[in-house]
Design an enzyme around this catalytic site. Structure first.
Site, PDB file in Angstrom:
ATOM      1  N   HIS A   1      -7.581   4.147   1.224  1.00 19.29           N
ATOM      2  CA  HIS A   1      -6.564   4.514   2.209  1.00 19.29           C
ATOM      3  C   HIS A   1      -7.255   4.681   3.564  1.00 19.29           C
ATOM      4  O   HIS A   1      -8.289   5.338   3.668  1.00 19.29           O
ATOM      5  CB  HIS A   1      -5.916   5.834   1.763  1.00 19.29           C
ATOM      6  CG  HIS A   1      -4.762   6.278   2.604  1.00 19.29           C
ATOM      7  ND1 HIS A   1      -3.730   5.440   2.968  1.00 19.29           N
ATOM      8  CD2 HIS A   1      -4.463   7.488   3.145  1.00 19.29           C
ATOM      9  CE1 HIS A   1      -2.843   6.128   3.697  1.00 19.29           C
ATOM     10  NE2 HIS A   1      -3.266   7.360   3.811  1.00 19.29           N
TER      11      HIS A   1
ATOM     12  N   ASP B   1       0.821  -1.213   0.000  1.00 18.16           N
ATOM     13  CA  ASP B   1       0.000   0.000   0.000  1.00 18.16           C
ATOM     14  C   ASP B   1       0.857   1.265   0.000  1.00 18.16           C
ATOM     15  O   ASP B   1       2.038   1.225   0.361  1.00 18.16           O
ATOM     16  CB  ASP B   1      -0.891   0.035   1.249  1.00 18.16           C
ATOM     17  CG  ASP B   1      -2.191  -0.758   1.073  1.00 18.16           C
ATOM     18  OD1 ASP B   1      -2.373  -1.369   0.005  1.00 18.16           O
ATOM     19  OD2 ASP B   1      -3.011  -0.756   2.006  1.00 18.16           O
ATOM     20  N   ASP B   2       0.218   2.372  -0.351  1.00 17.80           N
ATOM     21  CA  ASP B   2       0.827   3.711  -0.266  1.00 17.80           C
ATOM     22  C   ASP B   2       1.987   3.919  -1.240  1.00 17.80           C
ATOM     23  O   ASP B   2       2.873   4.743  -0.992  1.00 17.80           O
ATOM     24  CB  ASP B   2       1.302   4.042   1.162  1.00 17.80           C
ATOM     25  CG  ASP B   2       0.220   3.839   2.224  1.00 17.80           C
ATOM     26  OD1 ASP B   2      -0.968   3.809   1.859  1.00 17.80           O
ATOM     27  OD2 ASP B   2       0.570   3.719   3.412  1.00 17.80           O
TER      28      ASP B   2
END
Length: 303
Positions: A134, A13-14
């Site tokens: 998110h 993620d991110d």
């Protein structure tokens, strides 16, 4: 369990958060430790991330962000219910508070989500095969409906529903964080029907809350996967293929002021926990566990 084929999507993620995060995620992918990434299009290094994904052929989806940093939709950058008085998104908890007080305009949520899909398309040259939220904003009340509509409009088939088997037995998670996780779980249960109605799919099993940051270990990942598979096959013994998404956050720690989504990097991104995840994921013991269990790493387009 011998005959069972397991398809495991390990999602970093991110992606796009900062150059050091990007580098860590790429290193993980090249080591065969992750198989998929989720891009923050409002991240300070998003364009660079998209280039890296193209260069190394990394399967990439969209990490929709309504809680950290700045919107990508021009119209919403100045005057919008999604912003606090400093002109940024409300934050992980602030977003939830504003939502519970009915302060958020859902048409603005939809506008921003669509703008993020469009920007993703612009950066990568294709639509995202999967899209999640998110800080798990996509399963929140009201937001879940808008999110599902956007996925259906763009023909995005896959998402993430963060219901983690065995979460309740994780006594190492501090109570304040556990409260947040249980909230995410409850929101996720209430989202299943909405996503199903819109024809959206997700893997059989989600893992990631119990193995995050300092809590990540090879034995932790192994037992989370093993017990989740046992639980699932007990319910549906005839199944031959099980799909799992393991959510991870590897990277080299952010060094301010570089990084973030408009306000600079947060504490988690600057901490040693990112590097700890990276170092755990690339351990040979984990790779040999996957082999021994007939676990095949893949991405959403391989489902």
């Amino acid at each position: 369990l011998r005959m069972l084929q397991v398809k495991l999507i390990v999602t970093g993620d991110d992606f796009g958060y900062c150059p050091r995060r990007n580098q860590g995620i790429v290193d993980c992918f090249l080591a065969g430790a992750i198989s998929n990434v989720s891009l923050l299009v409002n991240g300070s290094a998003a364009a660079d991330a998209a280039k890296l994904a193209r260069r190394y052929n990394i399967p990439i989806g969209l990490h929709a962000n309504l809680s950290e940093g700045s919107p990508v939709c021009e119209v919403l950058k100045t005057n919008s219910s999604l912003l606090n008085q400093d002109g940024f998104f409300h934050g992980k908890m602030g977003f939830r508070t504003a939502l519970s007080k009915s302060l958020l305009n859902m048409s603005e949520v939809k506008q921003e989500l669509k703008a993020q899909v469009e920007l993703f398309h612009e950066l990568t040259g294709h639509l995202p095969p999967h899209m999640d939220g998110h800080q798990h904003v996509h399963v929140l009340p009201e937001v879940r409906h808008v999110f599902a509509e956007v996925l259906e409009e763009y023909g995005i088939k896959y998402t993430r529903v963060p219901i983690e088997p065995g979460l309740h037995n994780c006594d190492w998670i501090p109570p304040s964080l556990m409260d947040f996780y249980l909230g995410v779980e409850e929101d996720s249960f209430n989202t299943v029907d909405v996503f199903t109605k819109h024809g959206i799919r997700w893997p059989d099993i989600y893992i990631g809350l119990s193995t995050m940051g300092r809590n990540m270990s090879v034995s932790g990942i192994r037992s989370a996967i093993d017990s989740a598979i046992l639980e699932l096959t007990a319910k549906a013994p005839q199944s031959r293929t099980v799909t799992i998404e393991l959510m991870v956050h590897p990277g080299y720690p952010s060094v301010p002021p570089v990084g973030g989504c408009g306000e600079g990097p947060d504490d988690f991104s600057q901490s040693w926990e990112r590097l700890h995840e990276l170092q755990t994921l690339i351990k040979p013991e984990l790779q040999s566990y996957y082999k021994g269990r007939n676990i095949q790493l893949c991405s959403f387009k391989d489902l």
